[in-house]
Design an enzyme around this catalytic site. Structure first.
Site, PDB file in Angstrom:
ATOM      1  N   HIS A  64       0.864  -1.345  -0.141  1.00 14.92           N
ATOM      2  CA  HIS A  64       0.025  -0.066   0.013  1.00 14.92           C
ATOM      3  C   HIS A  64       0.863   1.212  -0.012  1.00 14.92           C
ATOM      4  CE1 HIS A  64      -3.171  -2.619   0.684  1.00 14.92           C
ATOM      5  NE2 HIS A  64      -2.577  -3.276   1.784  1.00 14.92           N
ATOM      6  N   GLU A  66       3.834   3.558  -2.343  1.00 15.38           N
ATOM      7  CA  GLU A  66       4.878   3.779  -3.329  1.00 15.38           C
ATOM      8  C   GLU A  66       5.870   4.758  -3.034  1.00 15.38           C
ATOM      9  OE1 GLU A  66       1.255   3.080  -6.819  1.00 15.38           O
ATOM     10  OE2 GLU A  66       2.800   4.948  -6.741  1.00 15.38           O
ATOM     11  N   HIS A 276      -9.801 -34.698 -15.340  1.00 13.46           N
ATOM     12  CA  HIS A 276     -10.047 -33.596 -16.124  1.00 13.46           C
ATOM     13  C   HIS A 276      -9.088 -32.395 -15.646  1.00 13.46           C
ATOM     14  CE1 HIS A 276     -14.294 -34.346 -17.542  1.00 13.46           C
ATOM     15  NE2 HIS A 276     -13.479 -35.232 -18.037  1.00 13.46           N
ATOM     16  N   CYS A 307     -17.492 -28.939 -17.147  1.00 10.47           N
ATOM     17  CA  CYS A 307     -18.704 -30.050 -16.984  1.00 10.47           C
ATOM     18  C   CYS A 307     -19.295 -29.764 -15.462  1.00 10.47           C
ATOM     19  CB  CYS A 307     -18.168 -31.320 -17.370  1.00 10.47           C
ATOM     20  SG  CYS A 307     -16.923 -32.060 -16.117  1.00 10.47           S
TER      21      CYS A 307
END
Length: 429
Positions: A64, A66, A276, A307
């Protein structure tokens, strides 16, 4: 080939230039470059003259906060309890003097990690400058050559582009491959070692020896990139298989990110017998043992929507992971006219899993992140947007609560019918 001449080095700023000295002049940063400056100074020529300045575009990520870099970092007195990441986009790779200063800075600040993307290699035939690149690599600095994707990112974030898209210049790809080979040679990266460490663009991702042994770096997926023809055939959203007799299978490409956008892991799975791609993906994420106190987001690009069975597994998985948010972008809908598959998609939505159809933006991101594109930009196939919009409308009808009870009648009106034997052979999970 024209010789290169000594030039000024980068100063401080979001996009800045400066003089070369032991005490670099610190100039006020500019937020963005103009288009002509970027195109001239960042052009990835093998040998360049008339470019007597080095431009450095950088980003700093902190929790948070810079911060500016190097001398500004020292002045700010960084917290030793936080981890910082710096990303540089350089028109020239660092000279030996600058490399030594960066190494000293990284030794002083063990909680800072640096990624360097260079458009060109500065005096790459000179042993001193080669040594500079090597010492950077061994001091937690990642060194990479800017690819098409990196130039595009830099253009978007650091250039006054006036809404114009980035257009690659002539020989960008060829020069990129040449510079990659030179950097490999300088850093002593063999083809075998490059394959072991992984490839996030086209073979230019390097880890330091310390990072290769760290638990965090081991979480990065050293996947094999998809071939371009596989991507187009499998991810194509055409209603019919472009190549007669070709089977479209399930591929799942994913990115695991922190909320600040930093990618922690990425990979691609294909269906295996009795397992899968979605289940293999769940196994992979579970194996990472993510911090339950930190929030993450996962973006999945799938050729077929899940699916019914896989949708249920994904719902069970995400319900047990309160710190995860999952987004699924599907190129095509799998048996969307069958009620049990519709319910699977509805269950995903009810579990707060975002399900959407891939648009050109997602296809382009998937191309850049997961395909061995050799630095070439994504080129859409005929009617991509039209097909995407049509599939998206179908998905919205499925996910709309008011239509859940009338879906069979709606799809019967579309005269889609039941799957034919030929479609089962060509469109298979």
């Amino acid at each position: 080939m024209e010789p290169q001449h000594p030039r000024q080095r980068a100063g401080m700023g979001l996009a800045s230039k400066g003089g070369c000295s032991q005490r670099p002049r610190i100039r006020h940063p500019v937020e963005r470059l103009d288009r002509q400056t970027f195109s001239f100074h960042f052009r990835n020529l093998r040998f360049a003259s008339g470019r007597n300045c080095t431009y450095l575009c950088y980003q700093v990520y902190a929790c948070h906060v810079e911060l500016c870099f190097l001398s500004w970092f020292r002045a700010k007195k960084l917290s030793s309890h936080e981890q910082y990441r710096i990303t540089w986009f350089l028109s020239w790779s660092p000279c030996l003097s600058c490399a030594e200063q960066v190494v000293a800075f990284l030794k002083e600040n063990r909680n800072v990690r640096l990624s360097i993307f260079a458009a060109r290699l500065y005096y790459f035939w000179n042993p001193d400058y080669q040594h500079g690149l090597r010492i950077l690599r061994h001091q937690r600095a990642w060194v990479r050559i800017m690819s098409f994707r990196d130039f595009k990112y830099c253009w978007k974030n650091f250039v006054y582009n006036q809404g114009m898209p980035f257009k690659p210049w002539k020989k960008l790809r060829k020069n990129y491959q040449f510079l990659v080979a030179k950097l490999h040679e300088i850093l002593g990266i063999s083809a075998t070692k490059r394959h072991r460490l992984g490839d996030l663009t086209t073979g230019v991702y390097f880890l330091t020896d310390m990072e290769a042994r760290s638990p965090r770096s081991r979480s990065r997926n050293t996947m094999n990139l998809l071939k371009t023809n596989i991507f187009r055939q499998q991810y194509g959203n055409q209603p019919r298989v472009p190549q007669r007799g070709y089977r479209r299978k399930t591929y799942l490409c994913y990115q695991l990110k922190q909320l600040d956008g930093f990618t922690l892991d990425k990979g691609c799975f294909q269906n295996k017998k009795q397992r899968h791609a979605e289940i293999r993906f769940i196994d992979k994420i579970t194996s990472l043992n993510l911090d339950p106190n930190q929030r993450y987001k996962i973006i999945c690009y799938v050729t077929w929507s899940p699916c019914a069975a896989c949708a249920g597994e994904l719902v069970d998985f995400i319900n047990g992971q309160d710190n995860l948010s999952l987004q699924i972008f599907a190129s095509r809908l799998y048996f969307h006219w069958i009620k049990v598959f519709q319910r699977g998609l509805q269950q995903l939505q009810a579990a707060q899993v975002s399900v959407a159809v891939m648009t050109r933006s997602e296809f382009e991101d998937c191309w850049e992140e997961f395909v061995d594109n050799q630095g070439m930009p994504f080129e859409s196939w005929d009617k991509l947007e039209q097909y995407s919009e049509s599939i998206s409308r179908r998905l919205q009808r499925i996910l709309s609560p008011s239509n859940w009870n009338n879906l069979e009648d709606s799809f019967r009106d579309l005269r889609l019918g039941s799957p034919s034997p030929s479609s089962l052979r060509s469109d298979s999970r």
